[in-house]
Structures are given as structure tokens and as C-alpha cells.
Design an enzyme around this catalytic site. Sequence first.
Site, short mmCIF file in Angstrom:
data_model
loop_
_atom_site.label_atom_id
_atom_site.label_comp_id
_atom_site.label_asym_id
_atom_site.label_seq_id
_atom_site.Cartn_x
_atom_site.Cartn_y
_atom_site.Cartn_z
N TYR A 43 0.82 -1.21 0.00
CA TYR A 43 0.00 0.00 0.00
C TYR A 43 0.85 1.26 0.00
O TYR A 43 1.95 1.29 0.56
CB TYR A 43 -0.88 0.05 1.26
N ASP A 54 -16.12 -8.77 1.58
CA ASP A 54 -16.85 -7.55 1.28
C ASP A 54 -18.15 -7.87 0.55
O ASP A 54 -19.21 -7.27 0.82
CB ASP A 54 -16.00 -6.62 0.42
#
Length: 308
Positions: A100, A258
Site C-alpha cells: 500500500y 466484502d
Amino acid sequence: MKFLSIGEPLAEFNNPLDAPDQFNRNAGGDTLNTAIYLSRLTPAGSVGYLSRLGDDKMSAFLRGVIVDEGITDLCATEVGGRPGLSFITTDASGERSFTYWRDQAPARKLFQSPEDLAVLEQADVLFLSGITLAVLYPEGRANLLAALAQRKAAGAQVVLDTNYRPRLWPNAETAAAVIGQAAGIATLVLPSLDDMEACFGQPEAAGAMALLQGLTDAEIVLTTGGDDVLYRAAGSADVRAIPLPPRRPARDTTGAGDSFNAGWLSSRAAGLSVEAAIARAAAVAAEVVTYPGAIMPRAAMPTFEAQN
């Protein structure tokens, strides 16, 4: 607007197994993934997304995806801001590793202004995750938790996915304290056994559920990586084990949890029973993992269209 998803959108780059030096750009971030699937599974105009983005081309790309998916864009704009980036590599079994760049992301500054907090009044169901809590600066996090408690008192539903990423927290103890506080506010908690082991030190499903029951009176749907889902109705002492269909081979597990969340929320909003909602949520997730990246093609969704 029924659902408001809150968190950090990411520009996500995935590499195909057959082209390890090539990366494809997609929209990502756990709460945005859930918002996308919720929007596909619910009537038009049901879902909004709250975050902060910049005024750069990558932010414009993310806004384009949000609008194209029928989600109400409630993201403030920070002049000069740049969203976080995520690079995901996937091995032959579908398991992922992440890199990230997100320290500069405008989403970290959410809830430091009254304008962000006011948006929480616009929806009946407020959805956030452990990642949402992790990326916020402490002032914004405290403001958000206080506002969520107020919205709950006013009758709103507060939904927490425990999604735990160790690198976003100083240590597991801090994460457990904050996530535990949020769970105490929530009306629905969507934990995974992986999160409960990594963050709370509970590797067994029964122990994880017992710990969660001590944290919150909320409804709990504990996923266990393909084994039985453990369910506890709000305020109940009874725990039910609900079996899932056999696992399907996974090409890429990104977005599985999700999409399960979206399947559960949309199913319960449509009036489905606990068993039917879990089966439908699992069916969505089982389809998602057969495609690369977190978001499967919209054309693959007809089987899961909402029962309007």
C-alpha cells in the site's frame, strides 16, 4: 438512501497470474467493494459512499466508478489530495499479498469537520470497517464513534465489519480496544474468524463468538473461512451454526468478505430469513472469488438481483 458506506477508496492494481509483471487498475477498498455489491443487489439510489478524495486524475477515476455503479458520491474534495494505492499479487491458490501507499490519502482526515458528520444523518444503515477506524486520525475517529452512538440512539443501524489489517495499527491491543468500542456501538457486527484470531487472539469459533458476546449486544454473523457461520440474534444468548455449501475453487479471494457483507445486508433488507440471507451472501462471495480482483463483472450479477 438506505445504506451509507464509510471508508477509504483505493486505486487497486492487480496482477494476472499469467502476466506477473502486468497490473490492471480497478477501484478497491473494503467499504467501497461492499458499496458496489450493495448497489448491484438493491434498488437504484439505495447506496451512498462517504469519504474524501483529491482533485487528481486517480480521484476522478474512483469517482467515475462510484457514479457508474449507481452509488451516490458523498466524498468531499481535498485540493491537491491523492488517494491511496494498493498493489495486490495473487498466488496459484488465490491467496493475496498487499503493498500500500496510503499515508497521504485524504480519507484519513474524515470527520474532522461538521460537514462529514452531517452526512451520517442521510441514511438508515451506516456501514464501516476496522480499516475505516484504522486509517482515521484519532480526532476524526473519536468524532465518528460519538456520532455513530448518537445515530444509533436515534434509531439508525450501525454495521461493523471487523476487518483487521495489522500494518494499519500500532499493535493488536490498540486495534482490539478501538474495534471493541465500535462493536459495542454497533447493531450488527460482521467479524471473520481470521480477524478474531489476529486481533483478539481467538483462533476457535466458539471462543471468538463468546468474546464477541462479551463486547456487544448486537446481532453477530461470524464467518469462519468456509465452515459453518455462527449467528447470534441481537441481545440473545443463543448461538446457531449455519452450514455453507461446499467451497468452490478460488481464483482470487480479494473481495470475498466484502461481497458476503453486501449479500447479507441486501438479503435481510429484502426480508429474507437468516438462513436464506447467509446462503445468498455465500453465493455472491463464491462467485466473486472465481474472478480476478475484488469486483466481478456486472454481467455476472443477474443471479443475485435484488428481490424488489
